[in-house]
Design an enzyme around this catalytic site. Structure first.
Site, short mmCIF file in Angstrom:
data_model
loop_
_atom_site.label_atom_id
_atom_site.label_comp_id
_atom_site.label_asym_id
_atom_site.label_seq_id
_atom_site.Cartn_x
_atom_site.Cartn_y
_atom_site.Cartn_z
N GLU A 170 0.80 -1.23 0.00
CA GLU A 170 0.00 0.00 0.00
C GLU A 170 0.84 1.28 0.00
O GLU A 170 0.78 2.07 0.96
CB GLU A 170 -0.96 0.02 1.19
CG GLU A 170 -1.94 -1.14 1.22
CD GLU A 170 -3.04 -0.97 2.27
OE1 GLU A 170 -3.04 0.03 2.99
OE2 GLU A 170 -3.93 -1.84 2.33
N GLU A 375 -5.11 -8.57 1.16
CA GLU A 375 -5.74 -8.23 2.44
C GLU A 375 -7.23 -8.01 2.21
O GLU A 375 -7.63 -7.36 1.23
CB GLU A 375 -5.19 -6.92 3.04
CG GLU A 375 -3.84 -7.04 3.67
CD GLU A 375 -3.38 -5.71 4.29
OE1 GLU A 375 -4.23 -4.89 4.70
OE2 GLU A 375 -2.15 -5.53 4.35
C1 FCB Z 1 -4.36 -1.88 5.63
C2 FCB Z 1 -2.98 -2.19 6.14
C3 FCB Z 1 -2.95 -3.21 7.24
C4 FCB Z 1 -4.10 -3.05 8.20
C5 FCB Z 1 -5.40 -2.93 7.46
C6 FCB Z 1 -6.61 -2.81 8.34
O1 FCB Z 1 -4.37 -0.60 5.05
O2 FCB Z 1 -2.15 -2.65 5.09
O3 FCB Z 1 -1.70 -3.13 7.88
O4 FCB Z 1 -3.88 -1.99 9.03
O5 FCB Z 1 -5.37 -1.85 6.58
#
Ligand code: FCB
Length: 472
Positions: A170, A375
């Site tokens: 990210e 994620e």
């Molecule tokens: C993302 C991050 C991760 C976590 C989630 C909820 O942006 O990559 O580390 O904090 O959000």
């Protein structure tokens, strides 16, 4: 018509896993030669992290990793996405590798492999060595070179056993929350710095891809993880559509165009012309940045709804990320709408269609490129009941809806190869500290006791069978 009561079958070779990040779980902040990162400094700065929480101890995974790996094995997880702490591997951000730091990842990887779990490593999940920030951080071009050297050190030591490597997690957050709104470390609030940081992060990515390819076996997979935004205009009115175009530029195309097509989008350069002249982009950078990748990782939580300012709204909401300042370098006249409907404990609306939209967009824009959901998950206010159980039906519903969206995307021809749930454990949720629980395993931070939540058992069954059951 599809049969709503039939389970949805995932491909037999679909990769199932869970994800974490070094600063959020490891603790042991000053052990075995690790030096401070920007998050150590930021979390110690009063008012930056709720409750004054820091990652000093976190889930103590640095010491408890054998039990955590056993926990994953008990859940039957075939893959684990984690990050390496740059200040552990290369304290201070430059100079030689720290053997003791690399030894930790060596032990972790062996433990994973010994339990049949594939390690998926991310090199940068936001923990920039503080010394590098002191020298300009991501606004300094040199930081990109230091990152590529660190990538080579990690690959030299671990490349014989880690098959999948991700450069950055990210970079939007590193650049725009770290240097724009300042809600993330290092907490700077300068839109020009945010754009310089953005470019140097991409340069770091490209240089690291080169370094990894040189150090790793030819079979290694090299990737990048982006938190692309499912941007939606509030209405079809031209002014709202224009707001969506601009935010799509700053959230999505500012990454996809350079990384996959070797150019910055002309409209984004024009939209940000007041902020910077982009003179930090040098000849050859875009060729470096657009080195071919083996896959792209997508992190997705919630969509982004935007509209043009409304004169009737005296206090329009300027961003969706909790800061007083906007993370977006050029968002004048744009407001961000709190979407209706169900929300998670982060206040983030639950909307699985956004994941489907992004996956099908990537299928169309990057034909044939394998995708991983690196994620996806949700925070809820979980607690352990008097019997010690942690019931989290909302999380199961969230995961169900998003896995159904992934299944729908695969059926629509999107090459989604895997899914990593965020997160294995409750952990340090950045500026929210320990107050937001994303884990499928509950952590009692006082005792460090781990308790699998109902969602852990539910996910284990999905992973075991490769089938998503009908919704409860
Ligand atoms: C993302 C991050 C991760 C976590 C989630 C909820 O942006 O990559 O580390 O904090 O959000």
């Amino acid at each position: 018509m599809t049969d709503q009561s039939a389970p949805l079958a995932f491909p037999a070779d679909f990769v199932w896993g869970a994800a974490t990040a070094a600063y959020q779980i490891e603790g042991a902040a000053a052990e075995d030669g690790r030096t401070p990162s920007v998050w150590d400094t930021f979390s110690r700065t009063p008012g930056k992290v709720r409750n004054g929480d820091t990652g000093d101890i976190a889930t103590d995974h640095y010491h408890r990793y054998p039990a955590d790996v056993a926990l994953m094995a008990g859940l039957g997880l075939p893959a684990y996405r984690f990050s390496l702490a740059w200040p552990r591997v290369r304290p201070g951000g430059s100079g030689p590798a720290n053997k003791a730091g690399l030894d930790f990842y060596d032990r972790l990887v062996d433990e994973l492999l010994g339990h049949g779990i594939a390690p998926v490593a991310t090199l940068y999940h936001w923990d920039l060595p503080q010394e590098l920030e002191d020298a300009g951080g991501w606004t300094a071009r040199d930081t990109a070179h230091r990152f590529a050297e660190y990538a080579a050190l990690a690959a030299d030591r671990l490349g014989d056993r880690i098959a999948t490597w991700t450069t950055l997690n990210e970079p939007w957050c590193s650049a725009f929350l770290g240097y724009g709104s300042g809600v993330h470390a290092p907490g700077r609030t300068d839109p020009a710095a945010a754009l310089a940081a953005h470019h140097h992060l991409l340069l770091a990515h490209g240089l690291a891809v080169g370094a990894l390819r040189a150090a790793l076996p030819g079979t290694a997979q090299v990737s990048l993880t982006l938190n692309l935004a499912a941007v939606r205009p509030l209405t079809g009115a031209p002014a709202d559509r224009e707001a969506a175009r601009r935010i799509d530029g700053l959230a999505n195309r500012i990454f996809l165009d350079p990384v996959f097509h070797g150019r910055y989008p002309a409209d984004v350069l024009a939209d940000t012309a007041e902020v910077t002249d982009w003179s930090f982009v040098r000849d050859g950078d875009l060729a470096e940045i657009s080195r071919p990748l083996d896959s792209l990782g997508l992190n997705y939580y919630t969509p982004t709804v935007v509209a043009a300012d409304d004169p009737a709204d005296p206090a329009p909401r300027r961003d969706g990320h909790g800061g007083e300042r906007s993370p977006w370098p050029a968002d004048r006249g744009i407001r961000f709408l709190p979407a209706d409907g169900e929300r998670t404990a982060m206040g983030w609306p639950v909307d699985a269609d956004g994941l489907y939209e992004l996956l099908t967009r990537l299928r169309d824009e990057l034909p044939g490129l394998p995708l991983l959901v690196t994620e996806n998950g949700a925070a809820y206010d979980d607690y352990s009941d008097p019997t010690g159980a942690v019931h989290d039906p909302e999380r199961i519903a969230y995961l169900h809806a998003h896995l159904a969206a992934v299944h729908r995307a695969i059926a629509a021809g999107v090459p989604v190869r895997g899914y990593f749930l965020w997160s294995l454990l409750d952990n340090f949720e950045w500026a929210y500290g320990y107050g937001k629980r994303f884990g499928i395993v509950h952590v009692d931070f006082a005792s460090q006791r781990r308790t699998p939540k109902d969602s852990a058992r539910w996910y284990a069954e999905v992973v075991r069978t490769g089938l998503l059951p009908p919704p409860a």
